[in-house]
Design a protein around this motif. Structure first.
Motif, mmCIF file in Angstrom:
data_model
loop_
_atom_site.group_PDB
_atom_site.id
_atom_site.type_symbol
_atom_site.label_atom_id
_atom_site.label_comp_id
_atom_site.label_asym_id
_atom_site.label_seq_id
_atom_site.Cartn_x
_atom_site.Cartn_y
_atom_site.Cartn_z
ATOM 1 N N GLU A 64 47.926 24.808 61.448
ATOM 2 C CA GLU A 64 48.088 25.549 62.481
ATOM 3 C C GLU A 64 47.359 25.832 63.582
ATOM 4 O OE1 GLU A 64 51.465 25.839 62.703
ATOM 5 O OE2 GLU A 64 51.323 24.555 60.990
ATOM 6 N N ALA A 65 46.061 25.283 63.348
ATOM 7 C CA ALA A 65 45.006 25.425 64.267
ATOM 8 C C ALA A 65 45.019 24.557 65.291
ATOM 9 C CB ALA A 65 43.615 25.631 63.494
ATOM 10 N N TYR A 66 44.227 24.912 66.427
ATOM 11 C CA TYR A 66 44.184 23.879 67.750
ATOM 12 C C TYR A 66 42.818 24.223 67.969
ATOM 13 C CZ TYR A 66 49.308 23.668 68.797
ATOM 14 O OH TYR A 66 50.632 23.579 68.463
ATOM 15 N N PHE A 67 42.094 22.974 68.131
ATOM 16 C CA PHE A 67 40.687 22.891 68.304
ATOM 17 C C PHE A 67 40.090 22.556 69.725
ATOM 18 C CE2 PHE A 67 36.665 20.550 66.762
ATOM 19 C CZ PHE A 67 35.681 21.360 67.209
ATOM 20 N N HIS A 68 39.962 23.659 70.311
ATOM 21 C CA HIS A 68 39.326 23.354 71.975
ATOM 22 C C HIS A 68 38.068 23.252 71.835
ATOM 23 C CE1 HIS A 68 42.960 25.654 72.364
ATOM 24 N NE2 HIS A 68 43.269 25.406 73.514
ATOM 25 N N SER A 69 37.412 23.215 73.259
ATOM 26 C CA SER A 69 36.051 23.280 73.464
ATOM 27 C C SER A 69 35.785 21.895 74.397
ATOM 28 C CB SER A 69 35.060 23.061 72.260
ATOM 29 O OG SER A 69 33.963 22.152 72.532
ATOM 30 N N ASN A 70 34.843 21.723 75.406
ATOM 31 C CA ASN A 70 34.709 21.245 76.295
ATOM 32 C C ASN A 70 33.654 19.942 76.076
ATOM 33 O OD1 ASN A 70 32.880 22.864 76.681
ATOM 34 N ND2 ASN A 70 32.115 21.830 78.376
#
Ligand code: LLP
Length: 439
Positions: free
Chosen positions: A111-117
């Motif tokens: 259920e985790a969404y991994f962001h970051s540029n």
């Protein structure tokens, strides 16, 4: 007691019969005595009620085809992820550290969404290996890396593509992310969004679920969300026409503003979400596309008004003809937001409200730096002195998570209050902790 009526910023703050400031009904001086200062205090019941408010608003407006993710950069420690798991929330994570902490809390990483540029290869391998449900992919370099690593690991990674819709959120520059000239995302305007969509559809190891945008933070104008929803739905329709790809999910990001000072409005979260949903449902219909699953990822508005920071006053310097400086035993190390963004805060004495006899002060920290200011122009009782307690309100978001050890100052503990009962969530750092990595 004073005759001046003190207005409280949020309804979990009050004064007891002796005039003492309370959070969630608990007097702050007892907590300061038990845990020391500076001290981050969180009203856990408030965090839970905000999660429920968002979840029911999304469910009422969008039905089961909706998700709420807590943007854990706002406050990240084990107890928070436990609460999110218990409340059935998704989470947004941006680093290996946040993923690791969520995992230690037993949060289901599907259920985790991994962001970051800028996810490193090591980040990508770790997150895929740990079974992180979704990657929010910023750019094509990253997309290639995820495809390679997922393929090598024999996995197919679900992703959303982060797009920049070209919307100005009218907030401070440091948190403005929806414009084309941004380090985040692929711009729709320049054609890069379409290119990366085609690329995602062509690569092995990638399952494209849809699109993401996040336009900024501390946004009070709901029109900004309507505008970005329109741009995102236009893009979904365009990709359906041109690439034959129908997105199954749109994530509109976070960003709802909170009340740091009386002049800030209170957002009616349910009302705003209902109006966004009404617009999206009608507009998708107009475009002739099914409405994708809609996700939102609030951070600040889940935790901000759950938190206060309690300080003990130290040196009080009155400079005749100038102003007074009230120093506290914390500062920019536990709350860098005034130093970084000039963010307004409300600071109150703990023992009793400020009466008509007040002095205007700068409340400053103890770092060896003039910019170490928590707030200027603060009304403090005239004669405030060493040893008295003061509290900075609405510090639940981006305070603990942005705290530093500048000047080797240890970070304060985090204490949770639930049903009037206190429990330690993060212990106080000690000088030993601060030097623990030195070899
Ligand atoms: N989603 C994404 C992709 C984000 O970048 C952010 C915040 C959020 C959601 C959550 O936004 P919120 O609901 O918390 O506004 N340090 C700054 C805030 C930086 C926000 C970064 N991104 C501050 O203290 O104001």
């Amino acid at each position: 007691m004073t005759t001046v009526q003190e207005k409280m910023l949020s309804d979990n703050l009050s004064r007891d019969s002796s005039g003492e400031l309370c959070l969630g009904g608990v007097g702050l001086s007892r907590m300061a005595e038990k845990y020391g200062t500076p001290l981050y205090l969180y009203d856990e019941d408030r965090i839970r009620s905000r999660c429920r408010e968002y979840k029911s608003a999304m469910l009422d407006s969008f039905g089961v085809r909706s998700r709420v993710l807590y943007a854990s950069k706002a406050a990240s420690f084990k107890r928070i992820y436990e609460i999110m798991a218990e409340e059935g929330m998704g989470i947004d994570v941006v680093s290996m550290g946040e993923i690791y902490t969520a995992k230690k809390a037993g949060f289901p990483l599907s259920e985790a969404y991994f962001h970051s540029n800028n996810k490193t290869d090591a980040d990508i391998e770790y997150a895929i290996g740990e079974g992180v449900g979704y990657f929010v992919v910023d750019n094509s370099e990253e997309l290639y890396a995820i495809s390679d690593i997922a393929t090598r690991l024999g996995k197919r990674q679900k992703i959303l593509l982060r797009l920049t819709p070209g919307i100005d959120p009218h907030t401070y520059a440091q948190v403005n992310t929806g414009m084309v000239d941004s380090k985040f995302g692929s711009a729709i305007e320049t054609g890069q969004a379409k290119e990366i969509t085609a690329l995602a559809l062509s690569l092995d190891g990638i399952e494209l679920m849809g699109f993401h945008c996040h336009i900024g933070s501390m946004v009070f104008d709901e029109g900004v969300y309507i505008d970005s929803a329109r741009v995102m739905l236009d893009f979904v329709a365009e990709m359906s026409r041109e690439l034959g790809y129908l997105a199954s999910e749109i994530d509109l990001g976070g960003g709802f503003g909170v009340r740091y000072i009386e002049e800030h409005p209170t957002l009616d979260i349910g009302g705003v979400i209902a109006r966004i949903s009404e617009f999206m449902t009608e507009y998708a219909d107009e475009l002739g596309i099914p409405l994708p699953i809609v996700a939102m990822e609030p951070g600040r508005s889940i935790v901000a008004d759950a938190g206060v920071t309690v300080y003990t006053v130290g040196t009080v310097k009155r400079i005749p003809g100038y102003k007074s400086y009230v120093s506290v035993d914390g500062g920019m190390t536990d709350n860098p937001r005034y130093a970084l963004y000039g963010s307004p805060y409300t600071i109150l004495p703990v023992a009793s409200p400020v009466g008509e006899d007040f002095e205007l002060c700068s409340v400053v920290g103890r770092c060896c730096e003039s910019g170490d200011i928590l707030q200027e122009g603060v009304r403090m009782p005239r004669g405030i002195r060493r040893g008295e307690l003061i509290a900075c309100l609405v510090t639940g978001a981006y305070n603990y998570s942005m705290a530093s050890n500048y000047n080797r100052i240890p970070r304060p503990p985090v204490v949770m209050l639930s049903g009037g009962v206190d429990s330690l969530a993060v212990r106080r750092e000690m000088p030993d902790d601060v030097s623990a990595l030195d070899v």
